[in-house]
Design an enzyme around this catalytic site. Structure first.
Site, PDB file in Angstrom:
ATOM      1  N   CYS A 123       0.826  -1.202   0.000  1.00 41.14           N
ATOM      2  CA  CYS A 123       0.000   0.000   0.000  1.00 41.14           C
ATOM      3  C   CYS A 123       0.865   1.259   0.000  1.00 41.14           C
ATOM      4  CB  CYS A 123      -0.870   0.020   1.249  1.00 41.14           C
ATOM      5  SG  CYS A 123      -1.716  -1.518   1.547  1.00 41.14           S
ATOM      6  N   ARG A 150       4.520   0.174  -6.168  1.00 40.33           N
ATOM      7  CA  ARG A 150       4.495  -0.641  -4.949  1.00 40.33           C
ATOM      8  C   ARG A 150       3.489  -1.790  -5.059  1.00 40.33           C
ATOM      9  NH1 ARG A 150       6.448   1.953  -0.180  1.00 40.33           N
ATOM     10  NH2 ARG A 150       5.027   0.685   1.019  1.00 40.33           N
ATOM     11  N   TRP A 179      -3.316  -2.603  -1.187  1.00 46.52           N
ATOM     12  CA  TRP A 179      -3.008  -3.962  -1.650  1.00 46.52           C
ATOM     13  C   TRP A 179      -3.662  -4.883  -0.636  1.00 46.52           C
ATOM     14  CZ3 TRP A 179       0.027  -8.306  -0.196  1.00 46.52           C
ATOM     15  CH2 TRP A 179       0.393  -9.149  -1.259  1.00 46.52           C
ATOM     16  N   ASN A 188      -1.271   1.719   6.171  1.00 48.84           N
ATOM     17  CA  ASN A 188      -0.453   0.635   5.599  1.00 48.84           C
ATOM     18  C   ASN A 188      -0.065  -0.286   6.747  1.00 48.84           C
ATOM     19  OD1 ASN A 188      -0.487   2.038   3.247  1.00 48.84           O
ATOM     20  ND2 ASN A 188       1.711   2.472   3.168  1.00 48.84           N
ATOM     21  N   GLY A 189      -0.080  -1.604   6.489  1.00 54.49           N
ATOM     22  CA  GLY A 189       0.333  -2.546   7.544  1.00 54.49           C
ATOM     23  C   GLY A 189      -0.813  -3.471   7.913  1.00 54.49           C
ATOM     24  N   GLU A 215      17.508 -17.831  -9.546  1.00 58.16           N
ATOM     25  CA  GLU A 215      17.046 -16.471  -9.823  1.00 58.16           C
ATOM     26  C   GLU A 215      16.356 -16.404 -11.196  1.00 58.16           C
ATOM     27  OE1 GLU A 215      16.390 -13.955  -8.245  1.00 58.16           O
ATOM     28  OE2 GLU A 215      16.380 -12.300  -9.667  1.00 58.16           O
ATOM     29  N   LYS A 243      12.443 -15.171 -11.773  1.00 64.21           N
ATOM     30  CA  LYS A 243      12.110 -14.040 -12.644  1.00 64.21           C
ATOM     31  C   LYS A 243      11.078 -14.456 -13.685  1.00 64.21           C
ATOM     32  CE  LYS A 243      13.543 -11.610 -11.029  1.00 64.21           C
ATOM     33  NZ  LYS A 243      14.024 -10.808  -9.960  1.00 64.21           N
ATOM     34  N   GLU A 287       7.649 -14.743 -12.068  1.00 64.01           N
ATOM     35  CA  GLU A 287       7.119 -13.441 -11.669  1.00 64.01           C
ATOM     36  C   GLU A 287       6.518 -12.658 -12.822  1.00 64.01           C
ATOM     37  OE1 GLU A 287      10.704 -11.693  -9.644  1.00 64.01           O
ATOM     38  OE2 GLU A 287       9.137 -10.858  -8.365  1.00 64.01           O
ATOM     39  N   HIS A 342      16.825 -37.760  -9.855  1.00 58.94           N
ATOM     40  CA  HIS A 342      16.262 -38.274  -8.599  1.00 58.94           C
ATOM     41  C   HIS A 342      14.772 -37.965  -8.499  1.00 58.94           C
ATOM     42  CE1 HIS A 342      20.171 -39.488  -7.098  1.00 58.94           C
ATOM     43  NE2 HIS A 342      20.641 -38.357  -7.593  1.00 58.94           N
ATOM     44  N   LYS A 376       5.879  -4.567  -4.708  1.00 59.65           N
ATOM     45  CA  LYS A 376       7.312  -4.276  -4.714  1.00 59.65           C
ATOM     46  C   LYS A 376       7.917  -4.485  -3.331  1.00 59.65           C
ATOM     47  CE  LYS A 376      11.217  -2.923  -6.369  1.00 59.65           C
ATOM     48  NZ  LYS A 376      11.950  -3.984  -7.100  1.00 59.65           N
TER      49      LYS A 376
HETATM   50  O1  M6R Z   1      12.957  -5.417  -0.773  1.00 64.55           O
HETATM   51  P1  M6R Z   1      13.528  -6.795  -0.562  1.00 64.55           P
HETATM   52  O2  M6R Z   1      14.807  -7.023  -1.297  1.00 64.55           O
HETATM   53  O3  M6R Z   1      13.634  -7.156   0.883  1.00 64.55           O
HETATM   54  O4  M6R Z   1      12.443  -7.750  -1.202  1.00 64.55           O
HETATM   55  C1  M6R Z   1      12.581  -9.135  -1.132  1.00 64.55           C
HETATM   56  C2  M6R Z   1      11.664  -9.821  -2.108  1.00 64.55           C
HETATM   57  O5  M6R Z   1      10.331  -9.497  -1.839  1.00 64.55           O
HETATM   58  C3  M6R Z   1      11.977  -9.432  -3.559  1.00 64.55           C
HETATM   59  O6  M6R Z   1      13.297  -9.729  -3.901  1.00 64.55           O
HETATM   60  C4  M6R Z   1      11.039 -10.181  -4.530  1.00 64.55           C
HETATM   61  O7  M6R Z   1      11.326 -11.541  -4.531  1.00 64.55           O
HETATM   62  C5  M6R Z   1      11.159  -9.565  -5.916  1.00 64.55           C
HETATM   63  N1  M6R Z   1       9.864  -9.404  -6.480  1.00 64.55           N
HETATM   64  C6  M6R Z   1      12.002 -10.369  -6.827  1.00 64.55           C
HETATM   65  O8  M6R Z   1      11.999  -9.908  -8.141  1.00 64.55           O
END
Ligand code: M6R
Length: 609
Positions: A2, A27, A74, A100-101, A482, A486, A489, A505, A604
């Site tokens: 948020c 965000r 959010w 927020n929270g 990684e 990606k 995502e 395995h 984000k």
């Molecule tokens: O802000 P942070 O690096 O602590 O965030 C951690 C993860 O939420 C962040 O890396 C998330 O996995 C990303 N969307 C990856 O692209």
């Protein structure tokens, strides 16, 4: 997650609030709303969905007034909907708040408030806050807020308006970021700097349980006992254009393209061309201190966790100290063995990730020395850890982390080489070899980016795969993790990362003729072994895309497509091999018509557990 912006000044507030919300879109959110105070009443306008829906609604009937708050939500408690979106108000509409929270004890509070006769209209946890404010309001909104937050368990950044106090905008935070911005004849409240950067660079960073009382001409910070707090003004040095697209079609492509510069910026401060050692921004980790360290924990989430895995691998191999890399949401609940000789390194782009922050606090509570590897300057993690190494990637707007990850890897390289040098495990000659390769990384990345068109063709060829495996050995496996994240995502394609040797395995049962296997093979010593694993999946019908070093032409025997990366020292291949993975995910997402900068269901900054 948020976002909050608040304004008090002499201009119409709705446009300022709307523009601020747009700056916070990155965000992640699913609904939005504004509240404007016009001295007689507070008008609330909210919508489900995108900010442009809110904009259209505001255009129908602009709310007049120079004091207001706005929010992007959010969803956590209750579905995304107009009724659940913020701002929320008490029944008479005289007290309005954005939040927020998460309020953890909201059910208990709701029951109590219902017994007092309060009626709830939304499913949110936030609504208890406005009713509590109403309950405690006896003519002073700050007093009501202090009594209210004493009742709240959980995390909050709050912006509050009160009809009977038309000269005040109030903010308070706990475990969720909030700032107050100083203008001339106008002042601001926000959850994030970009929301107000167009208007001011002078910021007060609020700490937990600090209250900001904001009027047109002043910002007063007090604690819950109403003691005045003196806070230095934090001057923002980065520019708003660096938070905008700069001619690129998407933030993600801009951020991928920025990586050569990010790498250079990180190294220019810490590793000079003729250096015999690394400067870790004054973090004191001399031999004596390091000899006392019995264990290192590296704790993070998501992509930052993948960086920590590389850190673990390198510190163990180069500096011979045992390292445990842990996902923060697990670490915080598994009673980790920590004492004063434990070093805990937390990694976070945003510096606000709830689980990582909780892990940091736990580590401190147990007496560990803590280091933060953080991108957002002045964020909560950056402020709370003992030492800080900023990753200097600039604002990262796309939800999928790219340049911040590369900057985190540079931090991992620097820390592991630094510790190994201090402990005497790296000779001067090796150090110089590493130094020279590291200093060439920025140009190496530029070279890879020049082949983007070829990578795009490959992305087009495989974009309809329904299942992708990313495999590798050693550091290459960590790169694979990684790459897989990606792709999930931003392209919404199911993918898994596996140690190449683990395939047979179990997971090899899933390989068929529409499976894409991305094989990362940059480790000279393990190259033949990875080749064998690629042959095994090839024999079962998989299509193979290999990412390997220039000169490894024999991989063509097995791969359908190959992307070559420049040769470098083995420890640095991870950063280079990851660049084509970012490009593949980016182009597949675009080719499949997805919203690459704001992938569905993602935020984000994950400021709730
Ligand atoms: O802000 P942070 O690096 O602590 O965030 C951690 C993860 O939420 C962040 O890396 C998330 O996995 C990303 N969307 C990856 O692209």
């Amino acid at each position: 997650m948020c976002g909050i912006i608040g304004y008090i000044g002499n201009k119409q507030s709705d446009c300022i609030l709307l523009e601020g919300l747009k700056k916070l879109e990155y965000r992640g959110y699913d609904s939005a709303g504004v509240a404007v105070h016009n001295s007689n009443n507070i008008k609330i306008i909210k919508t489900n969905g995108r900010i442009k829906n809110l904009e259209e609604k505001l255009l129908e009937k602009r709310p007049e007034g120079t004091l207001g708050i706005a929010h992007t939500r959010w969803a956590t408690h209750g579905k995304p909907s107009e009724i659940n979106s913020h701002p929320h108000s008490n029944k008479s509409g005289t007290i309005v708040a954005v939040h927020n929270g998460i309020i953890e004890n909201y059910i208990e509070l709701k029951e109590r408030l219902k017994d007092f006769g309060y009626e709830f209209v939304s499913e949110t946890d936030t609504e208890v806050i406005v009713h509590l404010l109403d309950y405690y309001y006896k003519g002073d909104i700050v007093d009501a807020l202090i009594s209210t937050i004493k009742e709240l368990k959980g995390s909050y950044a709050l912006g509050v308006l009160c009809k009977d106090e038309p000269e005040k905008l109030i903010g308070v935070r706990k475990d969720s970021p909030l700032i107050a911005g100083l203008g001339i004849g106008e002042n601001f409240l926000a959850s994030d700097i970009p929301a107000i950067l167009e208007h001011t660079r002078d910021i007060y960073l609020l700490n937990d349980n600090e209250i900001a009382i904001i009027t047109r001409d002043s910002i007063e910070l007090i604690d819950v006992n109403k003691n005045k707090i003196d806070r230095e003004v934090y001057k923002v040095t980065w520019d708003i254009v660096s938070a905008q697209k700069d001619g690129y079609e998407h933030f993600m492509s801009k951020e991928i393209a920025e990586q050569p510069k990010v790498v250079k910026d990180n190294l220019s401060l810490r590793l000079k061309t003729d250096a015999k050692t690394i400067n870790l921004d004054g973090i004191n980790l001399d031999k004596e201190t390091l000899d006392k360290i019995n264990k290192i924990y590296m704790v993070a989430c998501g992509t930052a966790y993948h960086a920590s895995l590389v850190g673990k691998y390198l510190i163990e191999r180069l500096a011979r100290i045992p390292v445990v890399a842990d996902v923060a949401s697990e670490f915080r609940y598994r009673d980790p063995i920590i004492d004063k000789n434990t070093l805990v390194i937390v990694i976070s782009q945003s510096g606000e990730t709830a689980d990582t922050l909780a892990a940091l606090r736990l580590a401190k509570e147990k007496g560990a020395r803590t280091i933060g590897i953080v991108n957002v300057v002045g964020s909560t993690i950056a402020r709370e850890c003992d030492d800080i190494l900023y990753t200097l990637a600039g604002p990262e707007i796309a939800v999928a982390s790219t340049k911040a990850y590369s900057a985190q890897l540079i931090a991992m390289y620097l820390i592991s080489c630094y510790i190994a040098t201090q402990k005497g495990y790296i000779s001067e000659e090796e150090f110089i070899m590493f130094r020279n390769s590291l200093l060439a990384i920025s140009d190496n990345i530029k070279q890879i980016l020049k082949n983007e068109d070829r990578v795009k063709e490959i992305a087009n060829k495989y974009k309809n795969c329904d299942n992708v495996f990313y495999i590798g050995r050693g550091l290459d496996y960590l790169v694979a993790k990684e790459g897989s994240l990606k792709l999930k995502e931003v392209a919404y394609i199911h993918s898994e990362a596996y140690e190449a040797g683990e395939l047979k395995h179990g997971p090899i049962a899933l390989i068929h003729d529409n499976t894409l296997v991305v094989g990362i093979a940059t480790d000279e010593h393990l190259f033949e072994k990875t080749m064998s694993n690629l042959k095994e999946v090839k024999a079962r019908g998989a299509k193979i895309l290999a990412i390997t070093l220039e000169g490894k032409e024999d991989i063509m025997d097995v791969a359908d497509d190959v992307i070559y990366i420049p040769n470098t020292e083995w420890i640095f291949t991870s950063i280079l091999a990851n660049i084509p993975q970012q490009l593949i995910a980016y182009h597949m997402s675009i080719l499949l018509g997805h919203d690459v900068d704001k992938p569905r269901n993602l935020a984000k900054s994950v400021t709730v557990e």
